[in-house]
Write an enzyme that holds these catalytic residues in place. Structure first.
Site, PDB file in Angstrom:
ATOM      1  N   TYR C 236       0.877  -1.168   0.000  1.00  0.00           N
ATOM      2  CA  TYR C 236       0.000   0.000   0.000  1.00  0.00           C
ATOM      3  C   TYR C 236       0.910   1.212   0.000  1.00  0.00           C
ATOM      4  O   TYR C 236       1.788   1.312   0.859  1.00  0.00           O
ATOM      5  CB  TYR C 236      -0.882   0.041   1.249  1.00  0.00           C
ATOM      6  CG  TYR C 236      -2.027  -0.937   1.216  1.00  0.00           C
ATOM      7  CD1 TYR C 236      -3.019  -0.841   0.251  1.00  0.00           C
ATOM      8  CD2 TYR C 236      -2.124  -1.937   2.174  1.00  0.00           C
ATOM      9  CE1 TYR C 236      -4.085  -1.742   0.239  1.00  0.00           C
ATOM     10  CE2 TYR C 236      -3.189  -2.832   2.168  1.00  0.00           C
ATOM     11  CZ  TYR C 236      -4.159  -2.729   1.185  1.00  0.00           C
ATOM     12  OH  TYR C 236      -5.200  -3.596   1.172  1.00  0.00           O
ATOM     13  N   ASP C 264      -6.158  -0.939  -6.426  1.00  0.00           N
ATOM     14  CA  ASP C 264      -7.630  -0.915  -6.361  1.00  0.00           C
ATOM     15  C   ASP C 264      -8.139  -0.445  -5.009  1.00  0.00           C
ATOM     16  O   ASP C 264      -9.296  -0.650  -4.672  1.00  0.00           O
ATOM     17  CB  ASP C 264      -8.207  -2.300  -6.686  1.00  0.00           C
ATOM     18  CG  ASP C 264      -7.731  -3.375  -5.729  1.00  0.00           C
ATOM     19  OD1 ASP C 264      -7.010  -3.050  -4.762  1.00  0.00           O
ATOM     20  OD2 ASP C 264      -8.056  -4.551  -5.946  1.00  0.00           O
ATOM     21  N   HIS C 353      -9.872  -7.182  -5.236  1.00  0.00           N
ATOM     22  CA  HIS C 353      -9.562  -7.120  -3.815  1.00  0.00           C
ATOM     23  C   HIS C 353     -10.489  -8.058  -3.016  1.00  0.00           C
ATOM     24  O   HIS C 353     -10.948  -7.715  -1.920  1.00  0.00           O
ATOM     25  CB  HIS C 353      -9.721  -5.670  -3.323  1.00  0.00           C
ATOM     26  CG  HIS C 353      -8.774  -5.309  -2.211  1.00  0.00           C
ATOM     27  ND1 HIS C 353      -7.694  -4.473  -2.392  1.00  0.00           N
ATOM     28  CD2 HIS C 353      -8.732  -5.649  -0.896  1.00  0.00           C
ATOM     29  CE1 HIS C 353      -7.053  -4.307  -1.242  1.00  0.00           C
ATOM     30  NE2 HIS C 353      -7.650  -5.016  -0.316  1.00  0.00           N
TER      31      HIS C 353
END
Lengths: 492, 492, 492, 492
Positions: C236, C264, C353
């Site tokens: 991330y 995403d 995800h």
């Protein structure tokens, strides 16, 4: 002189393991590691009578064939063998109660009814073996569902007073366009096993296909046939081609009229429902977790000899060892049907093994709809006979298959269920019900004979629709307040 | 002089069999083997009063017509006949309790409501006969479902203050674009039978089609009509064409305005729900299993005279014996509609017999969508009138059919259910509810008269989608943890 | 000298807030407003031992990294800290009872089984965090369902004696064509957290992707690897690019072989099931309603650092700071795959995800079927490796993805569930079951190695069908009287 | 001087009928036959206080407007009016108990949650009025379901740090792309009625559309607006055009910014759930069956003034009497949108009246997908603003509509449910939840502002699939033995 129970009981270990089968003792110590079903299941009966467990999953000639005569220890004085007191389990008591309440045979009006009754009266392990499919059983259910995607375009005002739905398959004249397809382990459902199906098939003049994995021996099944009754042989090909050759040539000599080589089972399927029942097995100690691989259900136990190396290059060899027509059972796409024509076999069965092998394999009826237009375009539709099996439960299913170009359909489980619930009369009634339905539906579709069935009589536009159940909006469904019919007055 | 009960009771065997019907005795010994419903059901009443069983499934003129006068033994002194004490069964008691709690008529707001009430208050055998369909009843349900695949494309801002949904069918002006289609055995639902429908049809000025297999006699139904009320005749063609000729010419003489020849029933259907109820029948001894073939439900019992040999070549003969317009009822594909035009009949009913004959026959509304574009392309859409029946439950269903080109729709079961539950007021309310719905929905679709209905007002893209319910992934469904709405506070 | 429980307990307010974690005290007064999960959850433990709450959602090096050393107050004499008496809730008692009855590991036959067991034995909050999806969870369920729209076209008579399903991903040779994808907060399911997965991955020689939001620290997970075991890093991207740079370069130095940048999740999802569990949380006073925004479930609490501004223009920077192959995780349409090729990354993961971000995002397998033909047409299919994740539960799912062109598939939740229920042996068995299924199904589809898998082996015609559940006609369903199987005899 | 209860009580018959409303007496004897809801409901309160029944379904200025002043009899001394002792019904007691257990507002996480709570806490008649739809409610459910047929094709790696989902509708800048659409009888759900929605709309800066059939008077609702808050007027056109003109011009004078003429309701719908509740009404004597037509639910009672003759030719007249933009609400096919452009109106709402009018009308979102490509092709997409309403429950629904070209969406029932359950805070939270979802989902679809939304972001291939639930094979389903997850150990 007979052996005594006491003598046998002393050989109750991996080091020396004797078992009794049908009143005779056998020394299986050296055979333990070779047993396809694993040594554990034999050891459970070391020093004891294994007949009840042995019976349904081994043809009677098994020990003669596979165990050296030197290990045949001779007769046992069965009076001296300790009886195993088996307390009847609560489940078994409930099952016996269900059997006592069974509907009478005349209350069965269609093939599903037999399945419904069988589910309630069969032993759990037997039911699990017959009824289970691969993985999520999606293909198994699709097999029947696929027929529901085909609708009729019936003709009217055709003279249908006389209806003839006899036909021929591989040169044999039969009364109805179906055959009893091969299914394993018939004694799980009925003590007499596959010969029950043989006799019923005779009664209605349809062909029976004899399974490699029958509970009865091949010869028992052949012997049960009468007169000019026709039988075919289903073949799992052994890694040892000599054994295969012996089987094929023996079958031909005995009069078999077709050789159906199974090509969709290089390895027998993982059927989880079947596998799960092992844990319910009386005395099973698999729960220790130490040896799980040897306990993968009946299918695995009986099939380790099958050759996963079987391939197209073996076909000429088969043609060289027999004059029987050769049919490939389990073809699943048009490319392979074309190849089948090219290698010169006489037929194919479009089949996914009753949904017991590869989940998400398509149904035979769907593959048929893909295959026949291609064959017709090439002018090849008469160069081999195309059969399908899987999911056939109604005469309308049969008629749909024939409209699309099948020569006949195989029916398996429904007859097993009828046999398990009601024996031979059950199988005969199942066939009679199909006959009644055939007569009615041939009339209603406007055809008086099989050769009139053609693709214009069916609407197959939905057949290739594979949309699975789509995600549901749970919140929306929960809060929706559905319309209800009027409440009764007293409720006001 | 009257016969006594004792005298009758002596003739209680296959050798000499007398029965009482409506206070008169008949010698049916010789008739036993000819009875279409089998001899067993008669023998059950040998020497006894058979009126209650006889009544709903035989028109009153049956014995006059089919039993030689010499066998009519004359009146019975009914006071001398032993009363059969019938203990009320628990099921019947429950049914009576449900009847006592019935919703009042005004609580029925749509046609489904009548079906819901009827299901609870009708006798099981009557309900089974009316509500059953062929095989898995898939076509029966498809009939209604098919309408759900058609959606509207309504017009707005059209002046719809005055709505006129009257139309004409076969030259008759009717108040609403539907007719009461022919259904058998009206007395199973109501003691007066089909005449109840006649009177309700008059009230709302719609046409009634008189069934061949009515419980009332043809003349009773004609007599129940008032003024210039129009009726049509539904015809099962008898193997004996002279009988058929007599029926047709009698109907024409009595004033029938249309001859609807049923072409989708060379043999009446296997309806398993109907067949199953036989086993619940009081006194039935079919369970012995010895004679199952004679007990295949009401449908089979009453239909053995129907000619399965009826074909296109018979049509000119019909045209030669009557001037009534001829309509073929039960046509199911466009090829046969074209042929109908070619043989010069005046109309077709696209119908699958209410899903009671061939399972997987397509719905009338779907066939309509296939038929009309072909007719229009040929400029033939005015050469015959096209009707449909099957599954009509809402005014929107009727409007959809008319948008696609139907001249009218037949409605059967809903009126039977309304009649069975509430008698004539029920049928009238059912028709009134359709009228209310028609007015509303004609306005909402933006049409003030029937001739404005046209295909641009409907979206039929889904109509040919036949995808059946597809296999479900049970494991996945079982483990899935669905979203829930918030728990109530006390639960925290 | 250690601090006493009493000393700590005095700092129990927003003005002065000390907490104990792993036997050490920390002054978090100034940190309160910065805490990503909100100050409230810390204040709940002000003056107390917060270890149990802290543990599963913070890697052990969190306090060292994010809290200035001056706030580290040193060891606490834990004997002096008041024990919190936690009465066991009825729910927890029931859960413990369920744990005691857990099936043994060998009773799990497929990946769904682990989910089923985990649902029953996991803590509600942990289950909610793992199992929840976005909004109505429609995408989450679609992920698995999408595979059900793909059917096989298997080849037969191929020599499949030897099966090899090893392959390479990003240059690494692996035993099976899947990898353990990154999932957050492993300690919610198992006290040891992600290292359990590391060890199981080693055993079966598959790659593990290390999550940014792991419960274990990055180095702990790297340290748990053995020999040449390969791991990748899921990233991330932090708003502070320096932190990101440090993480990436540290991972590369430690030997990570791939950098998977999540694209995403500019913001972590609203998962209502997760959010709802907050209200069941012991001691939560969120119910006052005053501060709801800080209590949006675990996902929100841990993700506030993620940069929603991340964009295509950042990619060159990533290429400048590392030599690891860069893969974009979460690409969802072909246009973006093309762009990924153009910006020169080494791969994409087609993923939504796990259905946890945008509801109604399409499944990875569907996007794959859209992407590959376009890449092939441009001759670009070898310019990057395409992976998918989401909904993989069966070997058939994996095979379908590979037939369509995926290089491998990621599996997440199933291994979490196996770990939560049975620890490392659970994960290993889950992998073994996939291996068993792979072997079986490679044989049944007629392929002996991965490179033989190709699009002709699957029928994907249904894949783009998104039809949701359609409206049901409740009235019709209610009144319909379904066929039933024969009643048992005693019922007559 | 006030009238006494005794005096009023004397006028309790059709011959002389006085009623009390809000402490004043009225002589309604002559008005009885004109009452749109029928005389019966008034006679029930003859000589009594009718306030509680009157209140929710009549705006407070009703009596002033429609009853001649001479019939206003003046104030009543309410102390002298006999109190009606209403025993609390068991249903009401249960409802009160459910209210006591209501979840707190913060436990509602989405719009469905409010519906779920409202269903449990609203009065049955109010719930029935709000929640009911036409006929089988198929269109009503389709409205929401239709959104489920649309899937996203999100973009990734777009800078979405700052999200702006404000937009303009008819020239008004709004914070979110939805408006509160007009719904009747707000006081059924909340004692204050529509003004609750006015205040919540102000808070979130969205437009409220004022309903003709509000419980509050038009001026009350206008007065509740603050500052430059924008409101629109929904108009049912009266048969008496002068009344309509007065309403429109008054609205314009008071500052309304849009005139939404309802064109999908020439007659208000038959909503059977609403109709059925009449029978549960305390004191209703409709069960006599004598006067059923006057009791067709709230919808019919309040709408008899609507002109079914309204047509396209009336549009110029509307343009002549007002300068407000004119929008046609309830357009349902592309042909009519084209005509709307041609007659020069400023917008259309593609709507089926929340599924309350014509069953099988298509959803607004589906019609939108049909309309916009045609408009774009003609270059007309900027000549009018296109709105939709019906079934909007999630921000994803809104985003889908905007991707397809809608300018905004109307939301009705969800706000009514939020208001009914929690009052103004409920409505505000509902709007806030949509805002949270909007922010999240705009980010996840990769768009930072409304103008970036476009058709390439959605996959609508399933939108025109109208396949209804298809017939199920009951027998097959009954006998199928589904896979189950492993039994717990104690079960062995």
């Amino acid at each position: 002189m007979s052996l005594s129970g006491k003598q046998i009981a002393e050989h109750n270990s991996r080091e020396s393991c004797w078992v009794i089968v049908h009143g005779k003792a056998y020394d299986v110590t050296e055979f333990l590691p070779e047993h396809p079903g694993g040594s554990k299941i034999i050891l459970k009966y070391a020093g004891k009578d294994a007949t009840e467990e042995f019976e349904p999953i081994h043809p009677p000639d098994t020990l003669d064939k596979y165990l050296d005569k030197s290990k045949h220890l001779g007769p046992v004085d069965m009076g001296t063998v300790a009886k195993v007191e088996k307390a009847e389990s609560p489940e078994e008591k409930e099952r016996q109660a269900r059997i006592a309440r069974m509907p009478i045979l005349e209350q069965c009006y269609n093939l599903m009814d037999f399945e419904s009754v069988a589910k309630r009266v069969m032993k759990q392990t037997a039911w699990a073996y017959y009824s289970s499919g691969a993985d999520d059983e999606i293909t198994m259910r699709e097999n029947h569902t696929a027929f529901h995607k085909i609708w009729f375009r019936p003709r009217v005002l055709i003279d249908v007073e006389k209806i003839d739905f006899s036909t021929t398959m591989l040169g044999t004249k039969v009364d109805m366009p179906f055959y009893v397809t091969a299914t394993a382990l018939g004694k799980l459902g009925h003590p007499e096993g596959e010969v029950v199906l043989t006799r019923a098939a005779k009664k209605h003049n349809v062909v029976q296909m004899i399974p490699t994995l029958a509970s009865c021996s091949f010869d028992e099944i052949m012997d049960a046939a009468e007169g000019d009754q026709v039988q075919w042989l289903q073949l799992y090909v052994n890694k040892d081609r000599e054994i295969t050759k012996k089987i094929v040539q023996h079958a031909e000599k005995r009069g078999c009229k077709g050789l159906f080589i199974t090509v969709d089972a290089p390895q027998l399927g993982r059927r989880e429902k079947d596998m799960r029942t092992k844990f319910n097995d009386v005395g099973s100690n698999v729960q220790s977790g130490s040896q799980t691989d040897t306990s993968q259900g009946a299918a695995r136990a009986i099939s380790s000899f099958i050759d996963p190396g079987l391939s197209w290059k073996d076909i000429p060899w088969f043609r060289s060892i027999t004059k029987m027509p050769i049919i490939l059972k389990g073809v699943q796409r048009v490319e392979d049907v074309i190849r089948a024509v090219e290698v010169g076999v006489q037929g194919v069965v479009l089949s996914n093994h009753g949904g017991r092998q590869l989940d998400f394999a398509r149904s035979g009826i769907e593959v048929l709809a893909e295959v026949m237009p291609v064959l017709r375009e090439r002018g090849w539709d008469n160069r081999l006979e195309v059969f399908i099996d899987g999911g056939v439960r109604r005469a309308t299913d049969i008629i749909k298959a024939l409209c699309l170009g099948a020569k006949g359909v195989g029916i398996g489980r429904p007859f097993l269920y009828a046999m398990s619930a009601y024996g031979q009369p059950g199988v005969e009634r199942a066939m009679q019900l199909l006959k009644d339905e055939m007569e009615m539906n041939m009339r209603l579709i406007g055809c008086s004979s099989i050769d009139q069935l053609n693709p214009s009589l069916v609407d197959t536009r939905a057949l290739s629709m594979h949309a699975a159940n789509v995600p549901t909006d749970n919140l929306g469904q929960f809060v929706y307040d559905p319309l209800v019919v009027p409440k009764e007055k007293s409720m006001l």
